[in-house]
Write a protein that holds these residues in place. Structure first.
Motif, PDB file in Angstrom:
ATOM      1  N   THR A   8       0.711  -1.234  -0.008  1.00 41.24           N
ATOM      2  CA  THR A   8      -0.011  -0.136   0.136  1.00 41.24           C
ATOM      3  C   THR A   8       0.938   1.154   0.234  1.00 41.24           C
ATOM      4  OG1 THR A   8      -1.657  -1.216   1.177  1.00 41.24           O
ATOM      5  CG2 THR A   8      -1.887   1.136   1.209  1.00 41.24           C
ATOM      6  N   LEU A   9       0.701   2.059  -0.923  1.00 37.62           N
ATOM      7  CA  LEU A   9       1.596   3.215  -1.042  1.00 37.62           C
ATOM      8  C   LEU A   9       0.716   4.399  -0.645  1.00 37.62           C
ATOM      9  CD1 LEU A   9       2.377   1.302  -3.654  1.00 37.62           C
ATOM     10  CD2 LEU A   9       4.236   2.836  -3.382  1.00 37.62           C
ATOM     11  N   THR A  10       1.110   5.449  -0.535  1.00 38.02           N
ATOM     12  CA  THR A  10       0.446   6.794  -0.342  1.00 38.02           C
ATOM     13  C   THR A  10      -0.655   7.248  -1.024  1.00 38.02           C
ATOM     14  OG1 THR A  10       2.219   8.312  -1.202  1.00 38.02           O
ATOM     15  CG2 THR A  10       2.453   7.970   0.862  1.00 38.02           C
ATOM     16  N   GLU A  66      14.269 -14.907   5.711  1.00 40.09           N
ATOM     17  CA  GLU A  66      15.613 -15.137   5.348  1.00 40.09           C
ATOM     18  C   GLU A  66      16.099 -14.789   3.871  1.00 40.09           C
ATOM     19  OE1 GLU A  66      18.356 -18.797   5.821  1.00 40.09           O
ATOM     20  OE2 GLU A  66      17.903 -18.318   7.980  1.00 40.09           O
ATOM     21  N   THR A  67      15.252 -15.263   3.001  1.00 39.02           N
ATOM     22  CA  THR A  67      15.397 -15.018   1.497  1.00 39.02           C
ATOM     23  C   THR A  67      14.925 -13.406   1.486  1.00 39.02           C
ATOM     24  OG1 THR A  67      15.021 -17.311   0.761  1.00 39.02           O
ATOM     25  CG2 THR A  67      14.795 -15.423  -0.860  1.00 39.02           C
ATOM     26  N   THR A  68      14.056 -13.027   1.919  1.00 42.18           N
ATOM     27  CA  THR A  68      13.704 -11.563   1.693  1.00 42.18           C
ATOM     28  C   THR A  68      14.817 -10.662   2.253  1.00 42.18           C
ATOM     29  OG1 THR A  68      11.224 -12.113   1.584  1.00 42.18           O
ATOM     30  CG2 THR A  68      11.692  -9.842   2.228  1.00 42.18           C
ATOM     31  N   GLU A  69      15.192 -11.007   3.438  1.00 44.03           N
ATOM     32  CA  GLU A  69      15.975 -10.099   3.954  1.00 44.03           C
ATOM     33  C   GLU A  69      17.539  -9.932   3.097  1.00 44.03           C
ATOM     34  OE1 GLU A  69      18.603  -9.798   8.249  1.00 44.03           O
ATOM     35  OE2 GLU A  69      16.810 -10.829   8.139  1.00 44.03           O
ATOM     36  N   ARG A  70      17.865 -11.195   2.910  1.00 48.33           N
ATOM     37  CA  ARG A  70      18.969 -11.176   2.042  1.00 48.33           C
ATOM     38  C   ARG A  70      18.914 -10.386   0.550  1.00 48.33           C
ATOM     39  NH1 ARG A  70      20.658 -15.340  -1.752  1.00 48.33           N
ATOM     40  NH2 ARG A  70      18.726 -16.379  -0.784  1.00 48.33           N
ATOM     41  N   TYR A  71      17.834 -10.380  -0.048  1.00 45.62           N
ATOM     42  CA  TYR A  71      17.591  -9.710  -1.180  1.00 45.62           C
ATOM     43  C   TYR A  71      17.192  -8.235  -0.731  1.00 45.62           C
ATOM     44  CZ  TYR A  71      14.511  -7.457  -4.645  1.00 45.62           C
ATOM     45  OH  TYR A  71      14.267  -6.414  -5.626  1.00 45.62           O
ATOM     46  N   MET A  72      16.749  -7.924   0.076  1.00 41.94           N
ATOM     47  CA  MET A  72      16.568  -6.409   0.578  1.00 41.94           C
ATOM     48  C   MET A  72      17.949  -5.742   1.055  1.00 41.94           C
ATOM     49  SD  MET A  72      12.822  -6.257   2.382  1.00 41.94           S
ATOM     50  CE  MET A  72      12.782  -4.367   2.416  1.00 41.94           C
ATOM     51  N   LYS A  73      18.893  -6.543   1.388  1.00 41.78           N
ATOM     52  CA  LYS A  73      20.381  -6.139   1.536  1.00 41.78           C
ATOM     53  C   LYS A  73      21.195  -6.128   0.619  1.00 41.78           C
ATOM     54  CE  LYS A  73      20.118  -7.277   6.782  1.00 41.78           C
ATOM     55  NZ  LYS A  73      20.758  -8.008   7.899  1.00 41.78           N
ATOM     56  N   SER A  74      20.723  -6.507  -0.641  1.00 38.90           N
ATOM     57  CA  SER A  74      21.531  -6.838  -1.691  1.00 38.90           C
ATOM     58  C   SER A  74      21.766  -5.363  -2.492  1.00 38.90           C
ATOM     59  CB  SER A  74      20.896  -7.904  -2.339  1.00 38.90           C
ATOM     60  OG  SER A  74      19.855  -7.428  -3.069  1.00 38.90           O
ATOM     61  N   ALA A  75      22.824  -5.615  -3.396  1.00 36.69           N
ATOM     62  CA  ALA A  75      23.165  -4.292  -4.183  1.00 36.69           C
ATOM     63  C   ALA A  75      21.983  -4.403  -5.352  1.00 36.69           C
ATOM     64  CB  ALA A  75      24.174  -4.476  -5.126  1.00 36.69           C
ATOM     65  N   GLU A  76      21.273  -5.753  -5.692  1.00 35.46           N
ATOM     66  CA  GLU A  76      20.282  -5.497  -6.611  1.00 35.46           C
ATOM     67  C   GLU A  76      19.000  -4.861  -6.385  1.00 35.46           C
ATOM     68  OE1 GLU A  76      22.811  -9.273  -7.840  1.00 35.46           O
ATOM     69  OE2 GLU A  76      22.073  -8.351  -5.911  1.00 35.46           O
ATOM     70  N   PHE A  77      18.570  -5.108  -4.844  1.00 39.41           N
ATOM     71  CA  PHE A  77      17.466  -4.430  -4.296  1.00 39.41           C
ATOM     72  C   PHE A  77      17.674  -2.794  -4.414  1.00 39.41           C
ATOM     73  CE2 PHE A  77      15.393  -2.359  -0.783  1.00 39.41           C
ATOM     74  CZ  PHE A  77      14.061  -2.534  -0.923  1.00 39.41           C
ATOM     75  N   ALA A  78      19.060  -2.329  -4.084  1.00 43.88           N
ATOM     76  CA  ALA A  78      19.312  -1.121  -4.029  1.00 43.88           C
ATOM     77  C   ALA A  78      19.192  -0.463  -5.516  1.00 43.88           C
ATOM     78  CB  ALA A  78      20.862  -0.888  -3.553  1.00 43.88           C
ATOM     79  N   ASP A  79      19.535  -1.061  -6.523  1.00 49.20           N
ATOM     80  CA  ASP A  79      19.467  -0.819  -7.808  1.00 49.20           C
ATOM     81  C   ASP A  79      17.775  -0.656  -8.165  1.00 49.20           C
ATOM     82  OD1 ASP A  79      22.315  -0.529  -8.133  1.00 49.20           O
ATOM     83  OD2 ASP A  79      22.391  -2.550  -9.231  1.00 49.20           O
ATOM     84  N   ASP A  80      17.422  -1.822  -7.531  1.00 48.37           N
ATOM     85  CA  ASP A  80      15.904  -1.732  -8.072  1.00 48.37           C
ATOM     86  C   ASP A  80      15.029  -0.478  -7.618  1.00 48.37           C
ATOM     87  OD1 ASP A  80      16.156  -4.334  -9.376  1.00 48.37           O
ATOM     88  OD2 ASP A  80      15.057  -5.331  -7.854  1.00 48.37           O
ATOM     89  N   MET A  81      15.702  -0.038  -6.529  1.00 49.71           N
ATOM     90  CA  MET A  81      14.878   1.062  -5.681  1.00 49.71           C
ATOM     91  C   MET A  81      15.355   2.400  -6.027  1.00 49.71           C
ATOM     92  SD  MET A  81      12.219  -0.510  -4.515  1.00 49.71           S
ATOM     93  CE  MET A  81      11.512   0.533  -3.025  1.00 49.71           C
ATOM     94  N   VAL A  82      16.216   2.521  -7.026  1.00 47.92           N
ATOM     95  CA  VAL A  82      16.975   4.008  -7.135  1.00 47.92           C
ATOM     96  C   VAL A  82      15.650   4.845  -7.645  1.00 47.92           C
ATOM     97  CG1 VAL A  82      18.408   5.058  -8.807  1.00 47.92           C
ATOM     98  CG2 VAL A  82      19.397   2.735  -7.612  1.00 47.92           C
ATOM     99  N   GLY A  83      15.818   6.047  -7.166  1.00 53.39           N
ATOM    100  CA  GLY A  83      14.986   7.124  -7.745  1.00 53.39           C
ATOM    101  C   GLY A  83      13.520   6.991  -6.713  1.00 53.39           C
ATOM    102  N   PHE A  84      13.392   5.974  -5.873  1.00 56.69           N
ATOM    103  CA  PHE A  84      11.938   5.593  -5.192  1.00 56.69           C
ATOM    104  C   PHE A  84      12.198   5.911  -3.782  1.00 56.69           C
ATOM    105  CE2 PHE A  84       8.675   3.387  -3.091  1.00 56.69           C
ATOM    106  CZ  PHE A  84       7.497   3.822  -3.829  1.00 56.69           C
ATOM    107  N   ASP A  85      11.189   6.792  -3.245  1.00 52.70           N
ATOM    108  CA  ASP A  85      11.317   6.975  -1.968  1.00 52.70           C
ATOM    109  C   ASP A  85      10.553   6.053  -0.894  1.00 52.70           C
ATOM    110  OD1 ASP A  85      10.986   8.118   0.824  1.00 52.70           O
ATOM    111  OD2 ASP A  85       9.882  10.227   0.134  1.00 52.70           O
TER     112      ASP A  85
END
Length: 100
Positions: A8-10, A66-85
């Protein structure tokens, strides 16, 4: 094992780019973590137009947290979220489902 994720987003104007831009990137990044994206949708009614709904699949006996946490700490997740608040995501609901 499947998991339904409801983000759910704003508002609708925030949900649309999150759906179009950021989830499109996840279609490529999540499989690297053993997560298959079965589908992603955006709500179409007034009460859900600010929601992004995803159905993802994990191999049986996977520790989803565990899998979700590993993904959310990854460079891939950081790249996926670039530009999003990320503070524009006000709630995430998840439901784990197993078929009979």
């Amino acid at each position: 094992m499947e998991q339904l994720r409801i983000y759910t987003l704003t508002d609708k104007s925030t949900a649309e780019p999150y759906f179009r831009e950021h989830w499109t990137k996840r279609l490529e990044s999540l499989p690297k973590f053993g997560v298959q994206v079965k589908g992603v949708w955006i709500g179409q009614r007034l009460e859900s137009e600010n929601q992004v709904i995803a159905l993802v699949s994990f191999p049986d006996n996977t520790n989803i947290d565990e899998t979700t946490e590993r993904y959310m700490k990854s460079a891939e997740f950081a790249d996926d979220m670039v530009g999003f608040d990320k503070s524009k995501i006000t709630h995430v609901e998840t439901k784990v489902m197993k078929s009979a």
